[in-house]
Every structure is written in C-alpha cells, then in structure tokens.
Design an enzyme around this catalytic site. Structure first.
Site: not given
Ligand code: A3P
Length: 298
Positions: A51-52, A111, A141, A267-268
């Site tokens: 999402t982010t 969501h 995650s 980690k992403g």
């Molecule tokens: P991980 O916990 O596997 O690292 P959301 O944004 O839906 O809450 O999801 C969070 C997940 O997206 C986390 O995964 C986070 O590290 C990853 N994330 C956040 N920013 C990101 C970006 N700019 N590019 C790729 N992944 C990202």
C-alpha cells in the site's frame, strides 16, 4: 469476537475480520458517509501488500507537473499523509467536510473488501487500483508490523504457530486475504477500465513498464519528452524503499498512535517468507492460494 494476533479485539463483519475500535468503525463510517466522485482515485489493498509503495507511486505520477525533485512533498511528508486512508480519516472524526472539501482529483487508500464497498464508490465510476501480494509474504510482513505496534491489551501476543493457524483460517486484519484478492481480481476482469489489478511481485520485477501502464490507466501517460528526460525513472527512485526509509519523516513519529512510521518500511523484498516458514507451512498457504487464486502469484 476473538482475540487477534497481539491480543487485540477482532470481529467478523460482512465476511471479513477487523480490529475493533479502529478499522471496523472506520469501514462503517465510510459505508455510511463517504461520497465518492467520478474522478476520485482509490488505492485498495489488504494490509501489508504494498500500500505505502502504491500510494507513493500514484501520488508522484499524478502530481508530477506540480513539483521539482527537490521540492517534492514525498521528501517531507509521509506517504500516508499524501494519500490518506479513508477509513482512518473518517473514523478519526475529522469532519466529513474535510474529505468533501478536497480538490479533485482526490486520491485515497482503503482496505475495504470489494463486497463491502459502498454503493457511492461502486456507482461513482471512480478509478480503482488494487495491489496484492503473495499471502506468505503478507503473513511475515504483518507479523513484523504488529510486533512493532503499541499493545492494546494486557494479553500476551500469540506465538508464530498460533498466528499461522489464525492466518490460514482467514483471521487477520481485513482477512481472509484470499477472499479480499478474489473480489478485486474478479471485478478487474469484468471491468478493466475501472480496475487496475497488480501484484507486488509484478510491480517489483517490472517496475518501469508497470509505472507507465499505471500512468496510462490514470489517464496521465508519460509523454515522449518525459520519457527522454527519465521522468519515470525519477519517480521510481523517489518512491523506492531505499529512498523513502531514509527520510526523517518516515523514520520518526507514530501513526494513529499505534504504529511507528518506520514500521511501514522493512525489507521490501519478494520471498522473505523463506526465512520464516517451514516447508509444510508454505505448502499449506500455497494450497489455499492455488485453489482460490490460481495463476495470480506464479
Ligand atoms: P516487508 O515487511 O516484507 O518488508 P503496506 O504498505 O501495505 O503496509 O506493506 C508494507 C510492506 O511493503 C513492507 O514489506 C514494506 O517494507 C514494503 N514497502 C514499503 N515501502 C515500499 C517501497 N517503497 N517499495 C517496496 N516495498 C515497500
């Protein structure tokens, strides 16, 4: 009601699980009060699906004419403030007018599962971008994310084995995740001009081509001049996890008094589940995924 992964109160509503005093009331507020516009853009996902990242990318695509690289709001504003989450914004009781007064095109995230979307959104014709992620990585995650949240009860958090059991039964925030994805996947097949459906994995593996596709879907395609000037690459770099997680605004502070901002940037990566799940656990999740969402994460 049951106790969730970190002892929080969770309730089943319209077939999906929600944290109460937080998400559920927000979803109900959206259902009751939100007035969608035809030019709204909604970014939808199950939590921890990217999402982010999607918020940053869509915000950067849509606002690219307004800012230079050095003045870009994403450098000083958290992506969750650039693109507010509808249910949290309405639940916080910030007046609905607050949302109503925003200039078009408004960009929100939510969501809310497809089957719980209010008619206002369904019939508005607004564009919807949906991102989903391999449920095995969502589980890991979410586990890390919740471990960083402020406990809302005295109850001890569940063990990983207990969390795994709940997750496979569909009991996670806005879960069952499989039903969440299924609803939007079906809608995107039926109505491709309204729904852009993408996986985190596909976005990660082929970012350039998918950011361009996303811009076209949003009716803001990159021009030849922009392509020559590497505008797409600049957006990708600005929105990369490496750039965003180093920014002060994303490293410090709390979000909604529950989560530290840095909990959104871990980690992403694709496949971190390999470091945490036993082969049997991975197989159990894959079995459900293959049955309910065949081909989507291949
Ligand atoms: P991980 O916990 O596997 O690292 P959301 O944004 O839906 O809450 O999801 C969070 C997940 O997206 C986390 O995964 C986070 O590290 C990853 N994330 C956040 N920013 C990101 C970006 N700019 N590019 C790729 N992944 C990202």
């Amino acid at each position: 009601n049951i106790n969730g992964w970190i002892g929080e109160d969770m309730r089943l509503y319209e077939g999906f699980w929600y944290r109460t005093n937080h998400a559920l009331e927000g979803v109900m507020c959206v259902q009751e009060h939100f007035k969608a516009r035809s030019d709204d853009i909604l970014l939808i996902s199950a939590p921890k699906s990217g999402t982010t990242w999607l918020k940053s990318l869509v915000f950067a695509i849509m606002k690219r004419a307004c800012y230079t690289n050095s003045t870009h709001p994403l450098l000083t504003t958290n992506p969750h403030d650039c693109v507010p989450c509808l249910e949290l914004k309405l639940f916080k009781r910030s007046p609905v007018a607050d949302v109503d007064d925003l200039p078009s095109p408004r960009i929100f995230s939510t969501h809310i599962p497809y089957t719980s979307l209010p008619e206002s959104i369904l019939y508005s014709g607004c564009k919807i971008v949906y991102i989903c992620r391999d449920p095995k990585d969502v589980l890991i995650s979410l586990r890390y994310f919740l471990a960083k949240s402020k406990p809302s009860t005295e109850l001890p958090p569940l063990s990983f084995e207990e969390v795994f059991e709940l997750f496979t039964k569909g009991i996670s925030s806005y879960g069952p995740i499989w039903d969440h994805v299924q609803g939007y996947h079906k809608a995107s097949l039926e109505c491709p001009h309204r729904f852009f459906f993408i996986t985190y994995e596909e976005m990660k593996r082929h970012t350039l081509v998918n950011v361009k596709r996303l811009a076209e879907f949003l009716e803001q395609p990159f021009s030849m001049v922009e392509e020559r000037e590497y505008a797409v690459e600049e957006i990708i770099n600005l929105c990369s996890i490496d750039t965003l997680k180093k920014l002060e605004v994303n490293k410090s502070g709390l979000r909604n008094s529950y989560f530290p901002n840095d909990a959104f940037f871990r980690k992403g990566e694709i496949g971190d589940w390999r470091n945490h799940l036993t082969p049997q656990m991975a197989e159990s999740i894959d079995q459900i995924t293959n049955e309910k969402l065949p081909g989507i994460f291949d």
